[in-house]
Motif scaffolding. Structure first.
Motif, PDB file in Angstrom:
ATOM      1  N   PRO A 160      22.876  55.132 -13.642  1.00 56.78           N
ATOM      2  CA  PRO A 160      22.691  55.395 -12.201  1.00 56.78           C
ATOM      3  C   PRO A 160      21.346  56.019 -11.857  1.00 56.78           C
ATOM      4  O   PRO A 160      20.729  55.667 -10.862  1.00 56.78           O
ATOM      5  CB  PRO A 160      23.848  56.341 -11.872  1.00 56.78           C
ATOM      6  CG  PRO A 160      24.862  56.103 -12.938  1.00 56.78           C
ATOM      7  CD  PRO A 160      24.093  55.756 -14.168  1.00 56.78           C
ATOM      8  N   GLU A 161      20.847  56.976 -12.688  1.00 58.40           N
ATOM      9  CA  GLU A 161      19.611  57.658 -12.324  1.00 58.40           C
ATOM     10  C   GLU A 161      18.392  56.748 -12.414  1.00 58.40           C
ATOM     11  O   GLU A 161      17.354  57.025 -11.795  1.00 58.40           O
ATOM     12  CB  GLU A 161      19.375  58.867 -13.244  1.00 58.40           C
ATOM     13  CG  GLU A 161      20.575  59.796 -13.386  1.00 58.40           C
ATOM     14  CD  GLU A 161      21.449  59.394 -14.563  1.00 58.40           C
ATOM     15  OE1 GLU A 161      21.151  59.792 -15.700  1.00 58.40           O
ATOM     16  OE2 GLU A 161      22.421  58.658 -14.317  1.00 58.40           O
ATOM     17  N   LEU A 162      18.487  55.658 -13.179  1.00 55.58           N
ATOM     18  CA  LEU A 162      17.338  54.788 -13.401  1.00 55.58           C
ATOM     19  C   LEU A 162      17.443  53.454 -12.679  1.00 55.58           C
ATOM     20  O   LEU A 162      16.466  52.696 -12.647  1.00 55.58           O
ATOM     21  CB  LEU A 162      17.159  54.521 -14.909  1.00 55.58           C
ATOM     22  CG  LEU A 162      16.993  55.742 -15.813  1.00 55.58           C
ATOM     23  CD1 LEU A 162      16.846  55.305 -17.260  1.00 55.58           C
ATOM     24  CD2 LEU A 162      15.791  56.575 -15.377  1.00 55.58           C
ATOM     25  N   SER A 163      18.593  53.143 -12.092  1.00 54.35           N
ATOM     26  CA  SER A 163      18.833  51.820 -11.512  1.00 54.35           C
ATOM     27  C   SER A 163      19.000  51.929 -10.003  1.00 54.35           C
ATOM     28  O   SER A 163      19.646  52.856  -9.495  1.00 54.35           O
ATOM     29  CB  SER A 163      20.090  51.186 -12.124  1.00 54.35           C
ATOM     30  OG  SER A 163      19.999  51.137 -13.536  1.00 54.35           O
ATOM     31  N   HIS A 164      18.428  50.965  -9.277  1.00 57.24           N
ATOM     32  CA  HIS A 164      18.546  50.971  -7.824  1.00 57.24           C
ATOM     33  C   HIS A 164      18.133  49.603  -7.278  1.00 57.24           C
ATOM     34  O   HIS A 164      17.560  48.761  -7.986  1.00 57.24           O
ATOM     35  CB  HIS A 164      17.678  52.076  -7.204  1.00 57.24           C
ATOM     36  CG  HIS A 164      16.239  52.008  -7.606  1.00 57.24           C
ATOM     37  ND1 HIS A 164      15.754  52.589  -8.764  1.00 57.24           N
ATOM     38  CD2 HIS A 164      15.161  51.436  -7.013  1.00 57.24           C
ATOM     39  CE1 HIS A 164      14.462  52.381  -8.868  1.00 57.24           C
ATOM     40  NE2 HIS A 164      14.060  51.669  -7.810  1.00 57.24           N
TER      41      HIS A 164
END
Length: 767
Positions: free
Chosen positions: A117-121
Motif C-alpha cells: 500500500p505505501e508504494l502503490s497508487h
C-alpha cells in the motif's frame, strides 16, 4: 465488422479531387467582417479565464450536459494496467464554441491484493496535470468506485486523460513482469461534462462548426427546419445536406429531426424557397448559403439555405456537400455550376479500391501502425469493402504483409498475432533464426537486403470478407528471466506494420444473394454500390409527415457516412410517380396507412395491413449466421407456404426487404411503422453501432431496445460470374442434377462410340 466506435475516419476525403470534378462560382459579399483563422483563434487569450468568465454570465438553461464513456474515448475493453509503471491515455475534444464549467470523473477499478500500500497508487492526469492520486490499500482490492471533481480550467480543445498505475509487490529486487502487478479499470467509467456556449463561429469556412465538431465522440442530432410542407425537390436538397453532415458524424450516427414553421432552441439548418420567411429570416432570389444568428438564442446559429426554386436549393446544397472547404464569409451566393462527373460502381471514397492492390498507408496514418512497450496496444486497420465480393472456393483475399519488431535473439516465443474482426488468422514468429549462442551474428546486410523488414504472404479467409472489417495486429514480446532481476529485456520494445503492406481485392467477381438487411444496416448495400446513389429512388407518401421526412434524412446521412460521398443523384418521388423510377433500387418510407404501395405490393411484403387485419407471411427460418467458405448465406430461400391474419390494437415497426416487383434484380427496402412517431425506433437502431449488428434477415421488427428478425422473402441474385464459375456455382447446389447429367453424358458417349468399336471388333474377328 468494423470497430464499434471509430475515433478517426479511414476513408479518403473528397478534397481537391471533388473540386476538379465540378466548377462552382461563388459570390462573396465585399462588406464581410474581418476574421481570424482557426489557428489564430486558438492562440487568443479567450482560452481559459476569459471563456470561464463569459460562461458564468450564461443562464444555466443554456448549459449542455455531455457524458462520455471510456468506450467513447477509445477504450475497446477494460483497461488493464500491468507492470511497475503502466499508463493508458484516453482522448476527447471540447468544441471550440463551448467551455467546460463543471466536470466529474467516475471510475470503477480492481487491483492486486499483493501490492504494497505505501508504494502503490493510481495517478489520474488531465493534459499532464494531476487530477487525483488514489491510494491502493491492501484490504480493498475489489469493487472500488470513485467520483472526482475536475477543475474546468484544466480542459483544452483536445484533451488527454491519463491513468498511471505505480505498483510494487516487494521492497527488494523486483520483477517488473510479476503477475501480482496489475490494476483493471472498468470500461464503464464515465466523464460527465457541463458545457456552456461561448461566442459562436459565424463564418462558413469553419463548417461543419458550429453545428458539429468532427472531433466529438457523441452522435449528431441536428434539426432541419422548413417554413411549410416542403416539395420533393426541397427534400432532395435537404437529403444532400444531410448526407454531408452524416459523413462528418461518421459511425457515431446522425439524426435530423424535422420542424415545420418553427425554430428549435439551438442550432439548426433552415431551408427557404421563393418568398418564404421564418421568424424574420427571408429567402433570396438566388441560391445562397449563410450563417445567421438565432432570433431568440444569442448562443445559437442557423445555417440558412435559400433559393427561388427547387433547382436553386439543389445547387446550394451541392455547394455545401462538395465545396464546403472553399466557402468563406457569413453569406455566399452561387452564380454558376458545372455538373460533377458520374460515379462508377464501387468507387465510394470510403471503400477500399477493388481494381488494384491497396497499401496499408492508404488506410491509416503511419503513426497508427506503430506500437511500443512490454504490453503494446493492438494495431487496428479499418477498411470497407462491398459485401458482394465473391470469394467462394478461393484461398481468400491476398495480403502481402511487411512488418518490423525489436529482435531479441533468445526470446523465441515472441510473435505477431493477426486477427480479422476478432477472428484468429495467423501467428508469425519474431525471433532470430536459430544460431549457436556463442556464434556472433553479423548485422551487416548482404547486398541490398533489409534485415529489419520481414515479409509474409497471407490470405484473409473467404468467410470474413464484406462490409466493415478490421484487421488487428497484436505484438507479443516474450520475456526470459535468468534469475531475480537478471536478463530482463530493454524497455524500448517496438513493433510496426509497414505502410507498404497491401491487400488485393481486384481478382474477385461481384455476386451476392439478396435480400439481406445486414448489408443494408451495415454499409447501405446495394444502394451504396453507386456512391452518389444514382441508381436509387426514395418513395414517400404524397404528403409525408415530419417523422417520415426525418427518417428519410437519417437514411441519407447514413448513406453519406457509408460511402464518404454525398447522395447527389438519388431521386425523391411519391407513390404516384413510382413508374418513373421503376428501374432503380427503391427505399420506401411509410407510416400508418398513408402509402398506397403497401396495398399494391401486398403479395411481396412479409407483413401488410389489410383493412382492420394484419396479414403475416409464414417465415421460412429464423436468420442465422453461416460460413462464407460454403457460401451458405447465399443459398436460395423458397417461397413461404402460408399466411396468418391477425387483429389487435398493438402497433408494429419494421424494416422489410424484397426484390422489386417492377424490375427483376432491383431491390426494395421498406421502413414502416403503424404509428408515425415509431419510425424513431428504426432511426435509433440504424444510428447505434451497438444495435446495427442485430439487424439481419429480410424482415426485422423493432421496439425500444431490441430487434427481432426472420427470413421470409424469396432469394434473388445480384451481380454476375464468369461462365465457368457460374456453372460450378449452379451445380454446387444441384448434386442430383449433376449426377444425372454425368450419367447422361456417359450414356451419350457410350452410344457414340458403340458402333465404331463394334465395327473394329468385327473386323478383328474376321481376321
Amino acid at each position: 465488422m468494423e470497430e464499434k466506435m471509430i475515433r478517426k475516419k479511414n476513408f479518403r476525403p473528397l478534397g481537391l479531387g471533388a473540386v476538379l470534378l465540378a466548377a462552382l462560382t461563388i459570390h462573396v459579399p465585399v462588406a464581410s467582417q474581418s476574421r481570424k483563422s482557426l489557428s489564430d483563434a486558438s492562440k487568443t487569450p479567450l482560452s481559459i479565464e476569459n471563456a470561464q468568465t463569459e460562461a458564468t454570465s450564461i443562464p444555466t438553461s443554456r448549459h449542455r450536459e455531455v457524458s462520455l464513456s471510456f468506450k467513447q474515448m477509445g477504450a475497446w475493453s477494460v483497461i488493464n494496467l500491468r507492470g511497475v509503471d503502466a499508463s493508458r491515455v484516453l482522448s476527447f475534444p471540447v468544441r471550440p464554441d463551448e467551455v467546460v464549467v463543471a466536470a466529474k470523473l467516475s471510475i470503477n477499478y480492481d487491483y492486486s491484493p499483493a501490492l504494497i500500500p505505501e508504494l502503490s497508487h493510481l495517478r489520474i492526469l488531465l493534459n499532464d496535470r494531476i487530477v487525483a492520486v488514489e491510494a491502493l490499500p491492501s484490504d480493498k482490492g475489489i469493487g472500488n468506485a470513485r467520483l472526482f471533481n475536475i477543475d474546468p480550467r484544466l480542459f483544452g480543445s483536445l484533451n488527454d486523460l491519463r491513468f498511471n498505475f505505480i505498483g510494487h509487490y516487494t521492497r527488494q529486487c523486483e520483477d517488473p513482469f510479476h503477475s501480482s502487478l496489475w490494476l483493471t479499470l472498468s470500461d464503464m467509467g464515465r466523464l460527465d461534462l457541463t458545457l456552456a456556449p461561448i461566442s459562436s463561429l459565424s463564418d462558413l469556412k469553419y463548417l461543419p462548426l458550429p453545428f458539429f465538431d468532427k472531433r466529438e465522440n457523441n452522435s449528431l442530432k441536428l434539426p432541419f427546419v422548413f417554413s411549410q410542407a416542403p416539395s420533393f425537390g426541397t427534400l432532395k436538397a435537404a437529403g444532400v445536406v444531410a448526407s454531408w453532415f452524416g459523413l462528418q458524424a461518421g459511425t457515431r450516427g446522425a439524426q435530423f429531426p424535422v420542424l415545420l414553421n418553427t425554430l428549435p432552441d439551438g442550432n439548426a439548418i433552415v431551408f427557404l424557397q421563393g418568398n418564404e420567411t421564418l421568424d424574420g429570416i427571408k429567402s433570396t432570389a438566388e441560391p445562397s448559403i449563410s450563417i445567421q444568428p438565432h432570433p431568440t438564442n444569442s448562443q445559437a446559429k442557423l445555417l440558412v439555405v435559400t433559393g427561388s426554386n427547387d433547382e436553386d436549393l439543389g445547387r446550394a446544397a451541392r455547394a455545401i456537400a462538395l465545396f464546403n472547404t472553399t466557402l468563406s464569409g457569413q453569406h455566399v451566393s452561387i452564380t454558376q455550376e458545372t455538373e460533377t462527373a458520374l460515379r462508377k460502381p464501387y468507387d465510394a471514397p470510403a471503400w477500399i479500391p477493388i481494381d488494384r492492390p491497396v497499401k496499408f498507408g492508404e488506410l491509416a496514418r503511419i503513426e497508427e501502425l506503430r506500437v511500443q512497450g512490454y504490453y503494446p496496444e493492438v494495431i487496428r486497420l479499418n477498411y470497407r469493402v462491398s459485401p458482394d465480393v465473391f470469394t467462394w472456393r478461393t484461398p481468400g483475399v491476398p495480403m502481402d504483409l511487411k512488418y518490423r519488431a525489436t529482435r531479441l535473439p533468445l526470446h523465441n516465443n515472441s510473435s505477431l498475432n493477426i486477427n480479422l474482426n476478432a477472428t484468429f488468422i495467423q501467428a508469425l514468429g519474431l525471433n532470430w533464426p536459430e544460431k549457436d549462442e556463442n556464434q556472433l551474428v553479423s548485422t551487416k546486410p548482404k547486398g541490398n537486403e533489409n534485415n529489419a523488414l520481414k515479409q509474409e504472404f497471407l490470405f484473409i479467409p473467404p468467410y470474413a470478407v464484406g462490409g466493415r472489417d478490421q484487421l488487428q495486429f497484436s505484438y507479443y514480446f516474450d520475456v526470459i528471466k535468468g534469475g531475480e532481476c537478471q536478463s530482463l529485456p530493454p524497455d524500448n520494445l517496438q513493433g510496426a506494420i509497414d505502410p507498404e503492406s497491401t491487400l488485393d481485392f481486384s481478382n474477385f467477381p461481384h455476386y451476392v444473394a439478396l435480400p439481406n438487411l445486414a448489408y443494408f444496416a451495415n454499409i447501405g448495400f446495394p444502394y451504396t454500390r453507386m456512391a452518389d446513389l444514382s441508381e436509387t429512388a426514395v418513395v414517400l407518401s404524397r404528403t409525408p409527415n415530419a417523422h417520415e421526412m426525418a427518417a428519410y434524412l437519417m437514411l441519407m446521412g447514413k448513406m453519406g457516412e457509408a460511402t464518404g460521398y454525398p447522395v447527389l443523384r438519388h431521386r425523391v418521388v411519391s407513390d404516384a410517380d413510382i413508374a418513373s423510377v421503376a428501374t432503380r433500387d427503391l427505399i420506401v418510407i411509410a407510416s400508418a396507412k398513408n402509402q398506397d404501395l403497401m396495398t399494391q405490393w401486398a403479395d411481396s411484403l412479409p407483413i401488410v395491413q389489410m383493412g382492420n387485419e394484419r396479414r403475416v407471411r409464414e417465415p421460412y427460418i429464423a436468420w442465422r449466421p453461416a460460413y462464407r467458405w460454403e457460401q451458405q448465406d447465399v443459398q436460395a430461400t423458397p417461397k413461404t407456404k402460408g399466411n396468418l391474419n391477425l387483429t389487435g390494437p398493438g402497433g408494429l415497426t419494421s424494416i422489410m426487404a424484397f426484390q422489386s416487383p417492377l424490375t427483376a434484380g432491383r431491390s426494395v427496402v421498406v421502413l414502416h411503422a403503424d404509428k408515425a412517431e415509431d419510425l424513431q425506433k428504426i432511426s435509433d437502431a440504424l444510428t447505434d453501432p451497438e444495435r446495427i449488428p442485430t439487424i439481419q434477415g429480410d424482415f426485422a421488427v423493432f421496439d425500444e431496445k431490441t430487434v427481432r428478425h426472420a427470413q421470409v422473402s424469396e432469394t434473388y441474385y445480384v451481380g454476375s460470374l464468369p461462365s465457368l464459375s457460374k456453372l460450378r456455382w449452379f451445380f454446387s447446389d444441384q448434386p442430383m442434377l449433376l449426377a444425372f447429367l454425368g450419367l447422361l453424358i456417359s450414356a451419350l458417349i457410350a452410344a457414340l462410340v458403340y458402333r465404331p468399336l463394334r465395327n473394329i471388333l468385327a473386323k478383328r474377328l474376321k481376321k
